[in-house]
Enzyme design. Structure first.
Site, PDB file in Angstrom:
ATOM      1  N   ASP A 104     -15.361   3.145   3.024  1.00 53.75           N
ATOM      2  CA  ASP A 104     -15.130   1.734   3.360  1.00 53.75           C
ATOM      3  C   ASP A 104     -16.351   0.861   3.080  1.00 53.75           C
ATOM      4  OD1 ASP A 104     -12.572   2.261   4.181  1.00 53.75           O
ATOM      5  OD2 ASP A 104     -13.101   2.523   6.286  1.00 53.75           O
ATOM      6  N   ARG A 113       0.822  -1.216   0.000  1.00 52.12           N
ATOM      7  CA  ARG A 113       0.000   0.000   0.000  1.00 52.12           C
ATOM      8  C   ARG A 113       0.857   1.269   0.000  1.00 52.12           C
ATOM      9  NH1 ARG A 113      -4.933  -0.665   3.916  1.00 52.12           N
ATOM     10  NH2 ARG A 113      -5.565   1.177   2.752  1.00 52.12           N
TER      11      ARG A 113
HETATM   12  C1  S3P Z   1      -9.486   5.561   8.157  1.00 52.92           C
HETATM   13  C2  S3P Z   1      -9.541   6.322   7.033  1.00 52.92           C
HETATM   14  C3  S3P Z   1      -9.882   5.795   5.713  1.00 52.92           C
HETATM   15  C4  S3P Z   1     -10.540   4.429   5.810  1.00 52.92           C
HETATM   16  C5  S3P Z   1      -9.822   3.515   6.757  1.00 52.92           C
HETATM   17  C6  S3P Z   1      -9.795   4.117   8.140  1.00 52.92           C
HETATM   18  C7  S3P Z   1      -9.106   6.188   9.434  1.00 52.92           C
HETATM   19  O1  S3P Z   1      -8.717   5.649   4.932  1.00 52.92           O
HETATM   20  O2  S3P Z   1     -10.599   3.831   4.535  1.00 52.92           O
HETATM   21  O3  S3P Z   1     -10.458   2.268   6.825  1.00 52.92           O
HETATM   22  O4  S3P Z   1      -9.311   5.575  10.495  1.00 52.92           O
HETATM   23  O5  S3P Z   1      -8.604   7.313   9.405  1.00 52.92           O
HETATM   24  P1  S3P Z   1      -8.160   6.873   4.013  1.00 52.92           P
HETATM   25  O6  S3P Z   1      -7.743   7.933   4.937  1.00 52.92           O
HETATM   26  O7  S3P Z   1      -6.998   6.271   3.281  1.00 52.92           O
HETATM   27  O8  S3P Z   1      -9.281   7.214   3.126  1.00 52.92           O
END
Ligand code: S3P
Length: 747
Positions: free
Chosen positions: A627, A434
């Site tokens: 999500d 990632r």
């Molecule tokens: C999250 C932010 C999101 C989400 C992840 C949890 C967080 O990711 O997809 O499951 O807890 O800040 P991104 O910030 O990459 O969108």
């Protein structure tokens, strides 16, 4: 794999196998190989007349001799199964014989010493020598204890050298696999280090403890009252003393390293007991307890053992079923992560309720334990964090392994960039792919020193310079993780730090910082914090995770007759895209009992079946439902008409490429789904049956389990172990409401 009890279908690949040393291990190998049918003859060689007398009647070998040259004459493979220190004498005899073409392998439990002996005796390590070590044994010894299935489901570690012949290696591997062992490869040095710590040291301790207690005057009393703990702990002190003497002499240096580290830790514990230092005792015990509990997942993966994960878990979801009742899904993952982080950095004791006991948030918890924070629990969602203050973290003993958790890695990178010690952050195969450039870039602009692997992938190597500068960062993508990372770095940066987001993203970090009494300024799309303040411990009530509830919202929406109440769900406005989108599709969703707990809005959510229609998903809802799209794609497949998603390219860099993986699965099930670079087009239709891949992505796995409610046949979902990262008892809860999904474990 060959079943050792059924040889009817096996063609021999070895003519003569000679096993030198018919103890428990050698005898079991010989017996197993004989039964496997992979060799036409098994010859045993042993100097002990009793072993020789018993070996043939016990079915261990076809014939036996005390004469090594007679035993190895015409052998295709020679297995050396004598004690490590006896190996040299056997090797010297072998070297004196006419040149060997046979593949030679061994079972010595320390590899460096065996290979050194081979090198000294032969002048070099012959390419047909394959060093090996089966990690199996028992407190019984001798040929009479030999069992053909001793190695079944046990690890065998082969430690080939650079010029070990590939054919020889393959042959040895094939033999062990025929005995149903799990064969691994490791470097010789790694093997000896790992075994010194995980096998040799515990044996030394067990021998020593039993000896110490047995030598005390009141020894009879002590052994009479010996409780289960003593029995368990000292079981291995009944092992073969001669073998173990040899192991310690042969693996002296690696054992000393482990023993010294242990002695140091033990004397620290002694001091803690003496000075009544309850915090240190609790710190060691809680860290150890959690490490032990997560041994097979977190610990086993952290050591050299990523490929050793043995069990794969699949879901089988049968068509039909119901969605009825009242449930509370586990705690919010995002809030759980943050509760550990801020609770650790706060002054005082933070009590958390409703903590998600999933692998992702546990990885964060373990990381802080590794940095010296004493954390009690989790126990039924309760966690007590003894905060160390913003400057109180300590350098962890090794790299921080964060499993599958992108949130742990991205948020931690921000606050670790502000420390004065170095850290390395690693993760599993999915996390290692990632993108981390998105956090490394702004952190570097703040003055952090961060190295990544190619293309900004993990592992992250963060140098703790202790010198960050505040900055104004305008995020190129709508990401709460990036925003939170920069804000957490801002706690340690000089001056003020601002982040501006292109679209609203979850704001749990901002809310929780305020809950801990830390000033945060929110002005439209810009959040600003200044360093120099403190976090004050508080109570945190983690609401149920709307992202986990989403699977049941979709399930109830698509299942005729469904009526489900989801309790205490977090309905933070930055997270309710799934409700907005389902409602726009025609979903019947009601919220009641709306309240605020610990700075987060919460409600009970009732969802009833309603016929859905396809829609164009409003782009402003994308970050608010980021999500939940895998589940929403299932709703789209069950809706009448076409659903179009755009502006969701972020889905391609989640735990899997969620656009492609969902499209592939839907197409397998007969649904018309067309991926686009930043979204997908799905035409509602019947859902067939079939086998779909989740690619280790928890949300994909759960989404296809939901799809079965409307499928025409069974859906088999592969690779579902990671559901435990966010929703440990998904299957139990799903079955509880009437869904027909079950687990299928493969060894
Ligand atoms: C999250 C932010 C999101 C989400 C992840 C949890 C967080 O990711 O997809 O499951 O807890 O800040 P991104 O910030 O990459 O969108």
């Amino acid at each position: 794999m060959v079943d050792v009890t059924d040889v009817s279908s096996v063609t021999p690949i070895i003519g003569r196998l000679t096993v030198v040393g018919l103890g428990l291990i050698g005898g079991s190998f010989a017996k197993g190989m004989r039964q496997s049918g992979l060799c036409t003859e098994v010859v045993g060689c042993d100097l002990d007349p009793v072993a020789r007398r018993q070996a043939v009647p016990l079915g261990v070998v076809d014939r036996v001799t005390a004469d090594l040259s007679e035993a190895v004459a015409g052998a295709d493979m020679i297995m050396l199964a004598v004690p490590v220190l006896g190996m040299r004498a056997v090797l010297e005899q072998l070297a004196a014989m006419p040149s060997q073409t046979a593949v030679i392998t061994d079972v010595g439990s320390t590899k460096g010493a065996v290979v050194k002996a081979v090198e000294e005796v032969f002048g070099r390590v012959p390419s047909n020598f394959v060093p090996g070590h089966p990690i199996a044994g028992s407190e019984k010894s001798g040929v009479e204890a030999a069992r053909a299935d001793l190695f079944k489901h046990h690890k065998v570690i082969l430690t080939p050298l650079e010029d070990t012949s590939k054919q020889a290696l393959a042959l040895v591997q094939q033999c062990w696999q025929a005995l149903q062992a799990d064969v691994e490869q490791m470097s010789m040095a790694d093997h000896d280090e790992v075994l010194a710590a995980t096998s040799h040291l515990p044996h030394l301790l067990a021998f020593s403890l039993v000896d110490t207690l047995a030598g005390r005057n009141e020894n009879l009393e002590i052994f009479r009252y010996a409780a289960g703990g003593f029995r368990d702990f000292t079981r291995i002190a009944a092992s073969d003393p001669v073998m173990w003497r040899d192991v310690f002499l042969a693996n002296r240096d690696a054992v000393l390293r482990s023993l010294d580290a242990f002695t140091q830790d033990l004397s620290r514990l002694r001091d803690a007991v003496e000075s009544r230092d309850a915090n240190t005792l609790l710190g060691v015990f809680t860290r150890a307890k959690s490490a032990r509990e997560h041994f097979s997942t977190i610990l086993a993966r952290r050591a050299y053992m990523e490929p050793m994960q043995t069990k794969s878990i699949n879901f089988v979801a049968s068509p039909g079923g119901k969605v009825q009742g009242q449930i509370r899904v586990p705690g919010d993952k995002s809030i759980s992560h943050r509760s550990i982080m801020l609770g650790s950095l706060a002054e005082g004791v933070t009590e958390v309720e409703g903590f998600l006991e999933g692998e992702d948030s546990l990885a964060t918890l373990q990381a802080f334990r590794d940095m010296g924070v004493v954390i009690e629990g989790p126990h039924h969602g309760r966690v007590t964090i003894n905060g160390v203050g913003l400057q109180g973290l300590q350098a962890p003993p090794g790299s921080l392994y964060l499993g599958n958790s992108g949130t742990s890695m991205r948020l931690l990178s921000g606050l670790l960039a502000g420390q004065t010690f170095d850290t390395v952050l690693t993760g599993d195969a999915s996390l290692s792919k990632r993108p981390m450039g998105r956090v490394a870039k702004p952190l570097r602009e703040m003055g952090a020193k961060i190295e990544t692997a190619d293309e900004g992938r993990p592992p992250l190597r963060i140098s703790g310079t202790g010198r960050l500068m505040g900055m104004d960062y305008s995020m190129p993508m709508a990401s709460a993780q990036v925003k939170s990372c920069v804000l957490l770095a801002g706690l340690y940066a000089s001056g003020s730090t601002s982040v501006t987001e292109p679209a609203p993203t979850r704001d749990h970090t901002e809310r929780m910082l305020k809950g801990f009494g830390y000033p945060v300024k929110v002005d439209g799309a810009t959040v600003t914090i200044e360093s120099g303040h403190k976090l004050q411990a508080c109570k945190i009530d983690v609401p149920a995770d709307i992202s986990s509830a989403a699977f049941f919202m979709v399930a109830a929406s698509i299942c005729e007759g469904a009526d489900l109440l989801l309790e205490h769900v977090g309905i933070n406005p930055t997270r309710i895209g799934v409700i907005n989108i389902l409602r726009e599709m025609g979903g019947n969703i009601e919220m009641s009992n709306e309240r605020e707990v610990g700075g987060e809005p919460v409600a009970d959510i009732r969802v009833r079946y309603a016929p859905l229609k396809g829609i164009e998903i409003p782009v402003d809802q994308v970050p608010l439902a980021i999500d939940e799209f895998p589940a929403l794609f299932i709703a789209a497949a069950c809706a009448e008409g076409r659903t179009i998603l755009r502006g969701a390219e972020e889905l391609r860099v989640k735990e899997s490429d969620r656009i492609q993986v969902m499209a592939d699965g839907l197409i397998t099930l007969g649904v018309k789904a067309e991926p686009t670079p930043d979204g997908i087009v799905i035409d509602g239709s019947r859902i067939g049956s079939g086998s779909v891949e989740s690619h280790g992505d928890h949300r994909i796995a759960m989404s296809f389990a939901v799809a079965a409610l409307r499928a025409e046949g069974e859906i088999h979902i592969k690779d579902c172990a990671n559901v435990a990262t966010s929703f440990p008892d998904f299957v139990g809860l799903a079955q509880g409401v009437g869904m027909r999904v079950r687990l299928e474990e493969n060894a």
